[in-house]
Design an enzyme around this catalytic site. Structure first.
Site, PDB file in Angstrom:
ATOM      1  N   ASN A   9      60.059  91.969  30.522  1.00  0.00           N
ATOM      2  CA  ASN A   9      61.381  92.556  30.291  1.00  0.00           C
ATOM      3  C   ASN A   9      61.187  93.771  29.384  1.00  0.00           C
ATOM      4  OD1 ASN A   9      64.015  93.204  29.767  1.00  0.00           O
ATOM      5  ND2 ASN A   9      64.411  91.449  28.420  1.00  0.00           N
ATOM      6  N   TRP A  10      61.220  94.926  29.983  1.00  0.00           N
ATOM      7  CA  TRP A  10      60.954  96.150  29.207  1.00  0.00           C
ATOM      8  C   TRP A  10      62.152  96.605  28.389  1.00  0.00           C
ATOM      9  CZ3 TRP A  10      58.019  99.601  33.347  1.00  0.00           C
ATOM     10  CH2 TRP A  10      56.718  99.097  33.489  1.00  0.00           C
ATOM     11  N   LYS A  11      63.289  95.976  28.598  1.00  0.00           N
ATOM     12  CA  LYS A  11      64.515  96.384  27.902  1.00  0.00           C
ATOM     13  C   LYS A  11      64.729  97.892  28.072  1.00  0.00           C
ATOM     14  CE  LYS A  11      63.544  92.660  24.723  1.00  0.00           C
ATOM     15  NZ  LYS A  11      64.029  91.888  23.617  1.00  0.00           N
ATOM     16  N   HIS A  95      70.924  87.461  29.391  1.00  0.00           N
ATOM     17  CA  HIS A  95      70.023  87.679  28.252  1.00  0.00           C
ATOM     18  C   HIS A  95      70.857  87.682  26.970  1.00  0.00           C
ATOM     19  CE1 HIS A  95      67.174  89.584  25.560  1.00  0.00           C
ATOM     20  NE2 HIS A  95      66.224  89.236  26.406  1.00  0.00           N
ATOM     21  N   GLU A  97      70.797  89.504  24.464  1.00  0.00           N
ATOM     22  CA  GLU A  97      71.260  90.837  24.051  1.00  0.00           C
ATOM     23  C   GLU A  97      72.527  91.224  24.822  1.00  0.00           C
ATOM     24  OE1 GLU A  97      67.538  92.912  24.571  1.00  0.00           O
ATOM     25  OE2 GLU A  97      66.696  91.756  22.916  1.00  0.00           O
ATOM     26  N   GLU A 167      65.207  80.762  25.984  1.00  0.00           N
ATOM     27  CA  GLU A 167      64.921  81.788  24.980  1.00  0.00           C
ATOM     28  C   GLU A 167      65.713  81.510  23.705  1.00  0.00           C
ATOM     29  OE1 GLU A 167      63.244  85.583  26.787  1.00  0.00           O
ATOM     30  OE2 GLU A 167      65.392  85.828  26.751  1.00  0.00           O
ATOM     31  N   GLY A 173      62.176  88.973  19.831  1.00  0.00           N
ATOM     32  CA  GLY A 173      61.904  90.238  19.135  1.00  0.00           C
ATOM     33  C   GLY A 173      61.699  90.089  17.640  1.00  0.00           C
ATOM     34  N   SER A 213      59.070  86.172  21.609  1.00  0.00           N
ATOM     35  CA  SER A 213      57.862  86.615  20.892  1.00  0.00           C
ATOM     36  C   SER A 213      56.563  86.043  21.465  1.00  0.00           C
ATOM     37  CB  SER A 213      57.979  86.302  19.397  1.00  0.00           C
ATOM     38  OG  SER A 213      59.072  86.995  18.830  1.00  0.00           O
ATOM     39  N   GLY A 235      58.503  92.405  23.977  1.00  0.00           N
ATOM     40  CA  GLY A 235      57.634  93.351  23.255  1.00  0.00           C
ATOM     41  C   GLY A 235      56.216  93.433  23.788  1.00  0.00           C
TER      42      GLY A 235
HETATM   43  C1  PEP Z   1      63.086  89.034  25.754  1.00  0.00           C
HETATM   44  O1  PEP Z   1      63.491  90.171  25.671  1.00  0.00           O
HETATM   45  O2  PEP Z   1      63.549  88.262  26.592  1.00  0.00           O
HETATM   46  C2  PEP Z   1      62.043  88.585  24.830  1.00  0.00           C
HETATM   47  C3  PEP Z   1      61.625  87.357  24.907  1.00  0.00           C
HETATM   48  O3  PEP Z   1      61.566  89.525  23.941  1.00  0.00           O
HETATM   49  P1  PEP Z   1      60.304  89.333  22.959  1.00  0.00           P
HETATM   50  O4  PEP Z   1      59.153  88.836  23.770  1.00  0.00           O
HETATM   51  O5  PEP Z   1      60.072  90.684  22.390  1.00  0.00           O
HETATM   52  O6  PEP Z   1      60.711  88.330  21.922  1.00  0.00           O
END
Ligand code: PEP
Length: 257
Positions: A9-11, A95, A97, A167, A173, A213, A235
């Protein structure tokens, strides 16, 4: 037996040329195998270019979001049909976010899931508790609410192809990860909920990923867990070398299961 799925997931990161460069580097090191599915979710602006690159590749394309209507006066939105048209197989829905920063409700997420399935897109449904919900012992209640609402009224055949990402919001993040044991407890709880809502057969087939993470160092133990079928990586998916390491770890974990 479920294959593993690793989703990047590049966001809101990477220009088109950066996205193409990443994929070229990943392609040159990725060895084909049928035990794992690699999925990349770039920003909307890179979907078309990556779709061209993925024509002769096992890598699959995902969108990071979708709207629930097929077309019409919805300025700034993208429909499931448009995502299918540009070559997406998957779409991330719900998600944290989107839930927190863009006020997406459980009802809206349900509508998006229905619309995605109708257009032959595989939803990657994200669920997970916030830190204060974890601290006040509400994790199961939150997961139940999010799952029940997202999946209400779906047919078993729709759920069969679903991907669910557990998640914990406090782990996204932040560099903080759920322990492998806690991640397994969460994944198993989700699987049991799917069993209660649908059937044991359906719950055994659903893919449950862990996200929060994940990096090349912690991936091994997380992916070794029985009910964790892969990872949703934010990330650490931005760097092709780190992402490749996570993919390789997933292949090994799958072989050891
Ligand atoms: C995500 O954006 O779904 C995610 C898990 O991000 P990260 O790996 O940066 O925590």
């Amino acid at each position: 037996m479920r294959i593993s799925i690793i989703v990047a997931n590049w966001k809101m990161n990477k220009s088109v040329s950066e996205a193409v460069r990443f994929v070229q580097e990943l392609h040159s090191s990725l060895t084909e195998n049928d035990e794992i599915e690699v999925v990349i979710a770039p920003p909307f602006t890179s979907l078309n270019s990556l779709s061209e690159k993925f024509k002769d590749s096992p890598i699959k394309l995902a969108a990071q979001n979708v709207f629930c209507m097929p077309d019409g006066p919805f300025t700034g939105e993208i429909s499931p049909r448009m995502l299918k048209d540009v070559g997406c197989d998957y779409v991330i829905i719900g998600h944290s976010e989107r839930r927190d920063l863009f006020n997406e409700s459980d009802e809206m997420i349900h509508a998006k899931i229905v619309a995605a399935i109708k257009n032959d897109l595989i939803p990657i449904l994200c669920v997970g508790e916030r830190l204060q919900e974890l601290r006040s012992g509400q994790t199961e209640a939150v997961l139940a609410r999010q799952l029940d609402s997202a999946l209400q009224g779906l047919r078993s055949t729709d759920v069969e192809r679903l991907v669910i990402a557990y998640e914990p919001v406090w782990a996204i993040g932040t560099g903080e990860t759920a322990s492998p044991e806690d991640a397994q407890v969460g994944a198993l709880w989700i699987r049991k909920r799917i069993q209660a809502l649908f059937s044991a057969k359906i719950s055994n087939g659903v893919w449950i990923l862990y996200g929060g993470s994940v990096n090349p160092e912690n991936a091994k133990e997380l992916l070794a867990q029985r009910d964790i079928d892969g990872a949703l990586v934010g990330g650490s998916s931005l760097d092709p070398k780190a992402f490749l390491k996570i993919i390789q770890t997933a292949v090994q974990a799958k072989r050891n299961k």
